[in-house]
Design a protein around this motif. Structure first.
Motif, PDB file in Angstrom:
ATOM      1  N   LEU A 177       0.834  -1.201   0.000  1.00  0.00           N
ATOM      2  CA  LEU A 177       0.000   0.000   0.000  1.00  0.00           C
ATOM      3  C   LEU A 177       0.871   1.254   0.000  1.00  0.00           C
ATOM      4  N   ASP A 178       1.904   1.274   0.834  1.00  0.00           N
ATOM      5  CA  ASP A 178       2.788   2.440   0.887  1.00  0.00           C
ATOM      6  C   ASP A 178       3.556   2.620  -0.421  1.00  0.00           C
ATOM      7  N   THR A 181       1.191   4.123  -2.797  1.00  0.00           N
ATOM      8  CA  THR A 181       0.967   5.528  -2.453  1.00  0.00           C
ATOM      9  C   THR A 181       2.097   6.393  -2.991  1.00  0.00           C
ATOM     10  N   GLN A 255      -2.775   6.148   2.412  1.00  0.00           N
ATOM     11  CA  GLN A 255      -3.207   6.180   1.024  1.00  0.00           C
ATOM     12  C   GLN A 255      -4.453   7.053   0.864  1.00  0.00           C
TER      13      GLN A 255
END
Length: 600
Positions: A177-178, A181, A255
């Motif tokens: 997820l990071d 992002t 996010q």
């Protein structure tokens, strides 16, 4: 190269003999097949999620089961280098020395490799080799959309090691997820900003996920329930809950904040023309998703002509059922609103709908031997789109079976509101996604022992979706599924109209600068529904929706040519087996397959 949503993963001996173009590769092409195997091995070894999707994450590849595919700049650079190396190696082989299926395989893989490389280097299209768009995160794109269902439906849990691997992936999900992002923020800095409505819907979906408590999260409950079912000892709830609360939720929150920060930069413009190099991006999307040289203007006109043709056919059938008032779109809208076609919008009603569709699959399966010499070995099941992502998900989609057949294929249907899927719309959707559509084609490709492994897992949008649309017509016209079901026939024509309208609105928004609302109005006029979710899909996946009708037209063109040449001797089984046993290919290559087989 790999379209992960449509992962393609056998043919009978009779069919292999009958289809000249799809016979076994000859020995002099050993170098080519060695290269294919090397490309396949590297592709699988460097994509843990692909290995899991194919059921290959065991034995020597077992370490992959604890990993997710990264979304880092380094990974994109590695993939770019892989495609460059592969293209160079392919072009070092003299195509003139190849014949039959060797040449078909060569042309297919080279086209795929070079097109994917063009997308990576010139347009930053997609992730993992898809051709679906320039935006890293939207209401339809990103790991927040794909990973929860991947972990639940594709990551198998049979042993303690499998459960440990699940926990490892759960923690890596936060890292992914990071990474996405960061990719999103870099894209925004480059001016590649999704439309405001795409960001807003993505944010709502993420917020729904982030507000879910651990004991209700599918990410946690999946491992808790499955370890319990398999009697795998241990406390799996505590570590899963910790990963969810301390890693995933914070990453999801970051996010969400990134998307909210980008909102002021977003416009309401629907087409990719509004981002840097937008017209060239769309031209690439059209090429990649149709595997043709058709221009947006040509496709737009094909769509308008098809809309007129299908509307006339639908009008005649509606009048035969006493439906005479209003345009065809208005009459379709009335059918959508008629409660007699609705399933109850409850869990019980949705369970009944799924049960009815699974029975329908069995009915069609029994008819297959009349039309195909080769049949799929793997089964298919109808499932519901996960509640967490149903808001932005399409009406239905297919997930391929594992290569070993242990995990069946799955046809997902969106049941966020059963009023959206009245009974008269369901037969055609089932024929498209399951039998004789996606599951039929993809399973035969996966199970075909005469294809290189690399070809078994490759996909081409126009071939795949074109076949599924052709299968809708096959089920009705040839298999007689609508003979006693006039409303189902109207449903088929409605779906055909839908795909024709796609040609108009996709090219309209991206090439002719239509607004989202203008596209929705066109849908409303012709289908009695604005199709808001679908229109927004086309906005973020430029060109993807074109492959369906363009592909179907090509399949029908080839069948007409084969029928004309064979006359009374036309063999429908041979026609189908020829096109399916060669696996997914670009449309021009598909035509060459039939020429090599002597059918056209």
């Amino acid at each position: 190269m790999i379209n992960r949503r449509n992962l393609l993963a056998g043919g009978s001996a009779l069919a292999a003999v009958a289809v000249t173009a799809c016979s076994k590769p000859v020995a002099k092409a050993a170098n080519l097949n060695t290269l294919f195997q090397s490309m396949y091995d590297e592709t699988v070894a460097n994509s843990p999620m692909l290995a899991t999707s194919l059921g290959l994450d065991k034995d020597k590849l077992a370490p992959l089961k604890s990993k997710l595919d990264p979304a880092t700049p380094e990974e994109r650079a590695r993939l770019t280098a892989y495609y460059e190396k592969s293209a160079t190696a392919l072009k070092a082989i003299d195509r003139k020395t190849l014949s039959g299926m060797d040449r078909i395989n060569y042309d297919t893989v080279l086209w795929d490799t070079e097109t994917t490389l063009e997308g990576y280097k010139s347009f930053k299209f997609g992730d993992g080799g898809t051709y679906w768009g320039p935006y890293p995160i939207t209401q339809l794109t990103g790991s927040y959309q794909s990973v929860p269902d991947f972990l639940d439906s594709q990551h198998s849990i049979e042993t303690k090691d499998d459960a440990d691997a699940y926990l490892s992936r759960l923690n890596q999900y936060a890292q992914l997820l990071d990474q996405e992002t960061a990719r999103f923020n870099a894209s925004i800095a480059d001016g590649i900003v999704p439309p405001d409505f795409a960001l807003q819907k993505a944010i709502r979906q993420m917020e729904t996920q982030s507000s879910t408590k651990a004991d209700a999260s599918p990410l946690v409950q999946s491992i808790v329930n499955r370890t319990k079912d398999k009697a795998i000892a241990g406390d799996w709830s505590a570590p899963a809950t910790k990963a969810y609360q301390e890693a995933i939720l914070p990453a999801l929150g970051r996010q969400i904040e990134a998307l909210k920060a980008a909102l002021p930069k977003a416009t309401h413009d629907a087409g990719v023309w509004h981002i840097p190099n937008g017209d060239a991006r769309y031209a690439f999307g059209v090429k990649a998703n149709t595997s043709t040289t058709l221009t947006p203007d040509e496709i737009h006109q094909i769509g308008l002509d098809k809309v007129k043709e299908i509307s006339a056919e639908m009008d005649a059938i509606m009048k035969a059922q006493g439906m005479t008032k209003g345009t065809t779109g208005e009459r379709l809208a009335a059918m959508h609103k008629d409660p007699k076609f609705w399933y109850e919008n409850t869990d019980a009603g949705k369970d009944k709908l799924l049960a009815d569709l699974n029975r329908q699959v069995e009915v069609v399966f029994a008819k297959l031997p009349q039309f195909f010499g080769v049949l799929p070995k793997s089964k298919v099941t109808v499932k519901r789109v996960p509640k967490a992502t149903e808001l932005g998900a399409p009406g239905g989609y297919y997930q391929g079976a594992s290569l070993d057949g242990k995990r069946p294929g799955a046809y997902y249907i969106n049941l966020r509101d059963t009023k959206e899927v009245p009974s008269w719309t369901l037969p055609t959707l089932t024929y498209h996604e399951a039998i004789p559509g996606h599951h039929m084609q993809i399973s035969i490709q996966q199970e075909n022992k005469n294809l290189p492994e690399l070809r078994k897992i490759s996909g081409f949008n126009a071939y795949i979706e074109g076949w599924a649309l052709y299968a809708e017509q096959l089920a009705g016209t040839d298999m007689g599924m609508y003979e006693t079901d006039p409303f189902g026939h109207i449903g088929y024509l409605s779906d055909a109209m839908f795909r024709a309208c796609r040609l108009v609105v996709d090219t309209g928004m991206h090439a002719k600068r239509w607004s989202r609302e203008q596209a929705m109005a066109f849908m409303m006029t012709n289908l009695g529904d604005s199709n808001e979710t679908e229109i927004e899909r086309y906005c973020v996946w430029p060109g993807q929706a074109l492959g369906y009708m363009v592909g179907k037209i090509q399949w029908l063109k080839l069948r007409a040519a084969a029928t004309t040449k064979a006359g009374a001797g036309f063999d429908i089984k041979k026609f189908h087996d020829t096109g399916l046993l060669c696996g997914a290919v670009p449309l021009d290559v598909l035509e060459q397959v039939y020429k090599d087989a002597g059918l056209i």
